[in-house]
Write an enzyme that holds these catalytic residues in place. Structure first.
Site, PDB file in Angstrom:
ATOM      1  N   HIS A   1      37.205  45.917 -85.477  1.00  0.00           N
ATOM      2  CA  HIS A   1      37.524  46.518 -86.771  1.00  0.00           C
ATOM      3  C   HIS A   1      37.171  45.511 -87.865  1.00  0.00           C
ATOM      4  CE1 HIS A   1      40.599  49.339 -84.671  1.00  0.00           C
ATOM      5  NE2 HIS A   1      39.426  49.913 -84.778  1.00  0.00           N
TER       6      HIS A   1
ATOM      7  N   GLU B   1      39.495  42.947 -89.985  1.00  0.00           N
ATOM      8  CA  GLU B   1      40.469  42.130 -89.273  1.00  0.00           C
ATOM      9  C   GLU B   1      39.896  40.755 -88.923  1.00  0.00           C
ATOM     10  OE1 GLU B   1      41.961  44.486 -86.019  1.00  0.00           O
ATOM     11  OE2 GLU B   1      42.303  46.228 -87.302  1.00  0.00           O
TER      12      GLU B   1
ATOM     13  N   HIS C   1      42.808  41.734 -82.353  1.00  0.00           N
ATOM     14  CA  HIS C   1      42.952  42.507 -83.586  1.00  0.00           C
ATOM     15  C   HIS C   1      43.953  41.781 -84.487  1.00  0.00           C
ATOM     16  CE1 HIS C   1      41.298  46.593 -82.293  1.00  0.00           C
ATOM     17  NE2 HIS C   1      41.258  45.883 -81.175  1.00  0.00           N
TER      18      HIS C   1
ATOM     19  N   GLU D   1      47.352  41.660 -81.052  1.00  0.00           N
ATOM     20  CA  GLU D   1      47.449  41.891 -82.499  1.00  0.00           C
ATOM     21  C   GLU D   1      48.044  40.639 -83.135  1.00  0.00           C
ATOM     22  OE1 GLU D   1      46.670  44.433 -84.485  1.00  0.00           O
ATOM     23  OE2 GLU D   1      46.373  46.182 -83.194  1.00  0.00           O
TER      24      GLU D   1
END
Length: 234
Positions: A14, A17, A145, A218
């Protein structure tokens, strides 16, 4: 190429990020700088094959750089032209395992941030990671991420556990003992399901390759956001 367990680390699937990319690059630094004097690092490097792809989504990241060169760009997808004014496929909804399972965990609307593309593996970025994983037959895969301070494992496409859920939970709990992250499935950690993800394909596709224990890490808190302050990066 040696007969050692193989692991793949990648990031920035993404485009907004970049902390994910920074995490991978600083881990590479850590291994290289500590190899001479750190027994654990030396053991890992000598007994594992570690592969790193810091940027999976280069054109989406470049678009953010062009539009906001000082950081803060919010573009998520790649930059494939879909229509006259519509761009981008969410690469982490484009993997072939359970691709398009429903329109909740991904979208069939090209204007959506979670648009999954015209078919599984329609995008060159996901194709190259797929082919690389089939070639190398990794044992472990971590897709970085930001942000949520969590360790996420399959399934993502449905709110159920995999047959290896006990092992997944054991591994994640050991890692969480160091970084204090929460861990679980996508629904348990983020509160929503996602289909066509890299981690689900790595684990779920077991014909072209063996199953790979796929994770998402994350990185960062809600205060950090997608573009954390410079003093928070390391």
């Amino acid at each position: 190429d040696e007969p050692e367990p193989k692991v793949l680390y990648d990031a920035l699937i993404h485009a907004r990020e970049p902390q994910a990319m920074a995490t991978v690059i600083y881990f590479m630094y850590y291994l290289l700088e500590n190899y001479p004097n750190n027994q654990e690092v030396r053991y890992l490097v000598n007994n594992r094959e570690m592969y790193f792809v810091p940027v999976v989504n280069p054109d989406g990241y470049e678009y953010n750089r062009q539009t906001l060169p000082n950081g803060g760009g919010n573009w998520r997808k790649n930059r494939r032209m879909i229509g006259a004014t519509v761009y981008g496929v969410d690469l982490n909804r484009n993997y072939g395992y359970q691709w398009g399972y429903d329109n909740i965990g991904s979208s069939n609307d090209p204007s959506s941030e979670t648009y999954r593309g015209s078919s599984g593996f329609s995008e060159p970025e996901t194709q190259v990671i797929r082919d690389f994983a089939i070639q190398k037959k990794f044992g472990t895969y971590i897709n970085y991420h930001s942000y949520n301070n969590s360790i996420i494992y399959p399934w993502g496409y449905i709110n159920l556990q995999t047959p290896d859920s006990v092992r997944y939970s054991e591994y994640a709990s050991q890692m969480a003992g160091f970084n204090l992250y929460t861990y679980g499935t996508s629904f348990q950690t983020l509160g929503y399901n996602s289909n066509g993800t890299a981690r689900d394909w790595m684990y779920g596709e077991q014909n072209a390759k063996p199953k790979i224990f796929g994770y998402v890490f994350e990185v960062g808190t809600s205060t950090d956001g997608f573009w954390p302050a410079q003093n928070r990066i390391i």
